[in-house]
Each structure stands twice: as C-alpha cells, then as structure tokens.
Design a protein around this motif. Sequence first.
Motif, short mmCIF file in Angstrom:
data_model
loop_
_atom_site.label_atom_id
_atom_site.label_comp_id
_atom_site.label_asym_id
_atom_site.label_seq_id
_atom_site.Cartn_x
_atom_site.Cartn_y
_atom_site.Cartn_z
N ARG A 105 11.77 -41.73 -12.00
CA ARG A 105 11.28 -41.97 -10.64
C ARG A 105 11.47 -40.78 -9.70
N LEU A 106 12.15 -39.72 -10.16
CA LEU A 106 12.37 -38.56 -9.31
C LEU A 106 11.59 -37.36 -9.84
N ALA A 107 11.18 -36.49 -8.92
CA ALA A 107 10.46 -35.27 -9.31
C ALA A 107 11.43 -34.28 -9.94
N ASP A 108 10.98 -33.62 -10.99
CA ASP A 108 11.77 -32.59 -11.67
C ASP A 108 11.64 -31.28 -10.89
N LEU A 109 12.75 -30.81 -10.34
CA LEU A 109 12.74 -29.60 -9.50
C LEU A 109 13.42 -28.43 -10.19
N THR A 110 13.46 -28.46 -11.52
CA THR A 110 14.16 -27.43 -12.27
C THR A 110 13.58 -26.05 -12.05
N LEU A 111 12.26 -25.94 -12.07
CA LEU A 111 11.63 -24.63 -11.93
C LEU A 111 11.95 -24.00 -10.59
N GLU A 112 11.86 -24.77 -9.54
CA GLU A 112 12.20 -24.26 -8.21
C GLU A 112 13.67 -23.86 -8.14
N ALA A 113 14.52 -24.70 -8.74
CA ALA A 113 15.95 -24.44 -8.70
C ALA A 113 16.32 -23.13 -9.38
N VAL A 114 15.69 -22.87 -10.51
CA VAL A 114 16.02 -21.67 -11.27
C VAL A 114 15.42 -20.42 -10.63
N ARG A 115 14.17 -20.51 -10.21
CA ARG A 115 13.46 -19.31 -9.75
C ARG A 115 13.74 -18.94 -8.30
N TYR A 116 14.01 -19.94 -7.46
CA TYR A 116 14.04 -19.65 -6.03
C TYR A 116 15.29 -20.11 -5.29
N TRP A 117 16.08 -21.00 -5.86
CA TRP A 117 17.16 -21.62 -5.10
C TRP A 117 18.55 -21.25 -5.61
N ASP A 118 18.68 -20.20 -6.41
CA ASP A 118 20.00 -19.71 -6.86
C ASP A 118 20.84 -20.81 -7.48
N LYS A 119 20.27 -21.49 -8.41
CA LYS A 119 20.94 -22.62 -9.06
C LYS A 119 22.31 -22.27 -9.62
N ASP A 120 22.47 -21.06 -10.12
CA ASP A 120 23.72 -20.67 -10.75
C ASP A 120 24.87 -20.51 -9.75
N LYS A 121 24.56 -20.54 -8.45
CA LYS A 121 25.59 -20.39 -7.43
C LYS A 121 25.97 -21.71 -6.77
N LYS A 131 21.76 -33.37 -12.32
CA LYS A 131 21.07 -32.89 -13.52
C LYS A 131 21.10 -33.96 -14.61
N ASP A 132 20.00 -34.08 -15.31
CA ASP A 132 19.91 -34.98 -16.46
C ASP A 132 19.32 -34.19 -17.61
N GLY A 133 20.12 -33.90 -18.61
CA GLY A 133 19.66 -33.05 -19.70
C GLY A 133 19.39 -31.66 -19.16
N ASN A 134 18.19 -31.18 -19.35
CA ASN A 134 17.80 -29.86 -18.85
C ASN A 134 17.04 -29.92 -17.53
N SER A 135 16.94 -31.09 -16.96
CA SER A 135 16.15 -31.27 -15.73
C SER A 135 17.04 -31.45 -14.52
N GLN A 136 16.69 -30.77 -13.43
CA GLN A 136 17.43 -30.87 -12.17
C GLN A 136 16.63 -31.73 -11.20
N TYR A 137 17.19 -32.87 -10.83
CA TYR A 137 16.53 -33.78 -9.92
C TYR A 137 17.15 -33.75 -8.52
N GLY A 138 18.47 -33.60 -8.45
CA GLY A 138 19.16 -33.55 -7.18
C GLY A 138 19.47 -32.12 -6.78
N ILE A 139 19.11 -31.74 -5.56
CA ILE A 139 19.35 -30.39 -5.07
C ILE A 139 20.52 -30.43 -4.09
N PRO A 140 21.62 -29.72 -4.38
CA PRO A 140 22.81 -29.77 -3.52
C PRO A 140 22.51 -29.42 -2.07
N TRP A 141 23.07 -30.22 -1.16
CA TRP A 141 22.88 -29.97 0.27
C TRP A 141 24.20 -29.60 0.94
#
Length: 419
Positions: A105-121, A131-141
Amino acid sequence: MRRRLLALSCVTASLVSACSVLPGGHGRHTVTVWLMKDSASPDFLRRFTKDFERTHKDLRLDIRIQDWSGIVPKVRKALQDDSGDGPDVIEVGNTQVPLYAEGGRLADLTLEAVRYWDKDKWLPGLAAPGKDGNSQYGIPWYAANRVVIYRKDLFAQAGITRPPRTREEWLTDTERLNSGGNQGIYLAGQDWYTLAGFIWDEGGDLARAKGYDWRGTLDTPAALRGMDFYRRLQALGRGPVAADEQHPPQAGVFAGGEVAQIIAVPGLATSIVRQNPGLKGQLGFFPVPGRSAARPGTVLTGGSDLVVPRNTEDQFAATAVVGALTGAKWDTELARTMNYVPNKTTLAGAVAGEEGAAAMVAGAAHGRATPITPQWADVEADNPIKDYMTRVLMTGADPATEARRASRRITEALSPPLG
C-alpha cells in the motif's frame, strides 16, 4: 520510465526551482499532507508552505493535522481508499511503517533515497523500520530519544564534577547521589524502553528473525546481562517495580525535589520546571552512558518517517514534498525549532548549541528501533517484557527462568496466524 526520470529531476530541484511535469501542466495541483499534532509548530509549517509553493509554482499544499490517538485505523483506511480524495503524504511513527507497508500500500521510494536523499547518512533507528527487504518506504524526518536529565546542584553537592561517561561510573555516581533522603535515580521497574537500550548495548535483542519466523530472545546471555545492569541501576532509587514511567508521571516525581536523575526525552524538562520553578537553571542533560567512554549507550530511537500512499494520484508531487521536508534546509530548521534530532548524522551540528538536543544526537547515532515486524504492536499490546521486569525486580525471581517465559510469549505474539 520517462515520467519517472522527469519526476526524479523534480525531486533534485525541489528546493530551488519549480517543475512542471504533473498531469495537465497548467494551474496548481493540491498536495494533501497529513502531519501529526505537535510534530511541527504552526510557524514552521507556515514558513515551509510559503517557501515550497514559491519554488513549486504548480503545487499547493493542504496540510491537515492529525491526532495520534486512533491514527492507525485512519491511516489504514486511507491507504485502501482509491477514490483519489486521500492524503498524498503521511507522517507516521518510525516503527509503524512495517504496519502500513503490508499489502503493497506504500510507494517504493528506494530510487529517490539512493540517488538524491543521502540514504547512507540517515539515522539507523529511523531508516531501518522504513525498509522492507531492499525497498525503502519510510523516509526519515526527525528523531527523539532518551537522555539522562540530572540536577546540577545535587551533582555538585556530591562532588561530581562532570557527568559519567561509562556504565560503571554511572553506577558509582548514582550511589553517591543516593543519600540524604534523595534518590540517586528514579527509574520505574517497567521502563522497558530503557531496558531495550541496555540489552542492545550488550549485543542482545528483544527478538530476532530466522527466515520468516521471529523468536523472543530475552533469555540469551547478552539480554540477561542487560537486565542485570537495569536491576543494579534501578535499585539505587525508589522507582515502583510494578509500574512504568508514566504511572506516576516521572516529571512530577522529579519536580518533587528529591530525585537526582531520570531517563527521559529532554523536552520533559519543560514540564519539570513548570511544576517546580525553583529548578530553573539547575537541570542538565547527558547521553545514556555506554559500556566504554568511547561510545554512548544504545537507545531506542523514536520519531517519524514520511510515507507516500500508492493510491495517490500525485506521486511525483508527493515525492517533491517529501524531498523538501526531509532535505537539509528544512530538516535542520525543524530540529532547531522543535529541539529534535535531524534525520542525518551529518546534520548533528544544527542543534549543537542546545544541551538537551546535543545529548540526544550523541545517543541517536547508535539508536535502534523495536523489531521490524507488523506484529510487534501485538507484543506491546500485552507486554510480556513489563511482566518479566516486575517478576525479577519485585519477587527476586530467577531472571533466566522469567526471561524464557517472556520470550515464549513474544514468539507467540510474533507468529503469523494460521490460515
């Protein structure tokens, strides 16, 4: 694919320019955002909205404030509503993301997280539950976690010149403070959030997954060491062994004037001073000490993630809102305004001037979340960890025996229903 790439270009430019790739291409499109009560001040939301709409000429924000009470069924209903009238962005508790991600029911935002939102930080305690498996659904605020709130005057009277940095120093100092009618620390017997940090520090867990199955693990040697430290610390005060930190509210107990330390979020200091104005200027903060001075103790990370429902008709616009709210500019502004921990370790300096927030930041770098499974809510609903703690602290029951009993109950609660 072309629309996807154009949308990502929008996210990249979300703080500096407008982008017109939405369906229709003319006029403003409304993005409905659900945020939780008291997560952000009205002034912050006004300033963010003005800036966002100025830099996104095609978009208008409709921010609707929600109450935490009863929010789970309300969000679930919105995620299943395909009428197009639901929210496009939703703030959720970081540990609630697995609950909502079930069923796609949630949009997969993995691509945005990796390419533009500094996911590793990102802070681990915010990122992992999203995160569920390899997919990032929740973006830390934003994040918040427990620290030690202490009385500077009582520390000085005891000859303690600086806050403890290790667990053993903490025990020694607390024992010195536990005199003259004062409690060295007020720690309720069922404060399982604090216990979780001690267990994680020892290398243990509340529960662990093996394949698709979860098992309670309070009976491992590491988890038992965490419980033993909790027992030693709790004994240096008069906290009730059969109640949690809300019964009675520990802010009121601390305000009574006979407590040297509590473990709580820094914001509780405001309530303490309101109840006892004589403590104004006497309260200090330090991170929960760790096993060594090189690293603060592990803490439970609370806070919020932003999610995008799959049923939104404006996913590209929703993604732009998420990118702006969680980006460096507005995330640090939120942290300064609300005394939160920013969502990235690299933004810690934004709150360095606030003693309480700085203490949170130190702990948040090693923060954890509760087991990442939708069924964890069932564990908390009939919490066997609290019962375990009370049995050990009140009756002197064998910790290993009681831990096995509690672990079995956790395993049962985490087992998926048959059929």
